[in-house]
Design an enzyme around this catalytic site. Structure first.
Site, PDB file in Angstrom:
ATOM      1  CG  HIS A  20     -32.547 -20.422  -8.440  1.00  0.00           C
ATOM      2  ND1 HIS A  20     -32.813 -19.984  -9.714  1.00  0.00           N
ATOM      3  CD2 HIS A  20     -33.530 -21.305  -8.132  1.00  0.00           C
ATOM      4  CE1 HIS A  20     -33.901 -20.591 -10.171  1.00  0.00           C
ATOM      5  NE2 HIS A  20     -34.360 -21.389  -9.225  1.00  0.00           N
TER       6      HIS A  20
ATOM      7  CE1 TYR B 289     -27.285 -15.443 -13.767  1.00  0.00           C
ATOM      8  CE2 TYR B 289     -29.202 -14.903 -15.102  1.00  0.00           C
ATOM      9  CZ  TYR B 289     -28.422 -15.831 -14.448  1.00  0.00           C
ATOM     10  OH  TYR B 289     -28.777 -17.163 -14.491  1.00  0.00           O
TER      11      TYR B 289
END
Length: 198
Positions: free
Chosen positions: A64, A133
């Site tokens: 991605h 993240y």
């Protein structure tokens, strides 16, 4: 005390952070983010969003990126283990189209910073794996793009995966667990088509 490796694997901007782990008979303590210590070691990033993703064993997410509003990501595994992959998609880069992979786990507590200009993906190697993240830019669903995980030009060697060349989406982990892909990720474009188009 942290250890920082800049330009990891020869990829400009890719940074590996290894924090100190304190252990005793009660368990362990790790300082996973300290802005001052990071800045003193030359790592100066501004994050606007934190995400947490829980995955079953065999889930493969990626590759991605956001073409507009690109995101830098600081990846940490708080439970389980992943094989984390970054692909350089910066056309001006010497490592354009090359990939870097590393095992991140709750045991090693290593963190990988993937700068803007990379596609990102990972394979969950344990059940109930949790990935946390931090992002330098907000997530814009309409701006998200993808590259197929088994691209013929990039040739990622996913650690822990037995690749089925005749039926790639039926590739399995070494313990025969099947990989699990979203419909969107199954239909991601090839690297060549993605960047010929752009």
């Amino acid at each position: 005390m942290i250890d920082i490796m800049n330009n990891c694997g020869g990829f400009v901007g890719l940074t590996l952070i290894t924090p100190e782990i304190f252990q005793d008979n009660r368990g362990s303590f790790t300082e996973i983010y300290n802005k001052r210590d990071l800045e003193e070691n030359g790592f100066n990033k501004f994050f606007v969003q934190d995400n947490e993703v829980k995955s079953k064993k065999g889930v493969l997410r990626g590759l991605h990126f956001q073409k507009e509003h690109p995101q830098g990501k600081l990846i940490l595994v708080t439970k389980g283990e992943i094989f984390d992959v970054a692909v350089d998609i910066r056309k001006s880069s010497k490592t354009f189209g090359k990939w870097f992979g590393i095992l991140l786990s709750e045991e090693n507590r290593k963190q990988l910073y993937i700068p803007e200009g990379f596609a990102h993906g990972y394979l969950a190697l344990e059940n109930e794996t949790i990935v946390h993240y931090k992002c330098t830019e907000y997530y814009y669903p309409a701006k998200q793009c993808g590259i197929i995980w088994n691209d013929e030009d990039i040739k990622i060697k996913w650690k822990g995966l037995i690749y089925n060349s005749d039926h790639p989406n039926e590739s399995k982990l070494k313990d025969e667990s099947k990989i699990i892909l979203s419909h969107k990720d199954i239909n991601n474009m090839s690297f060549r088509n993605r960047f010929d188009k752009d």
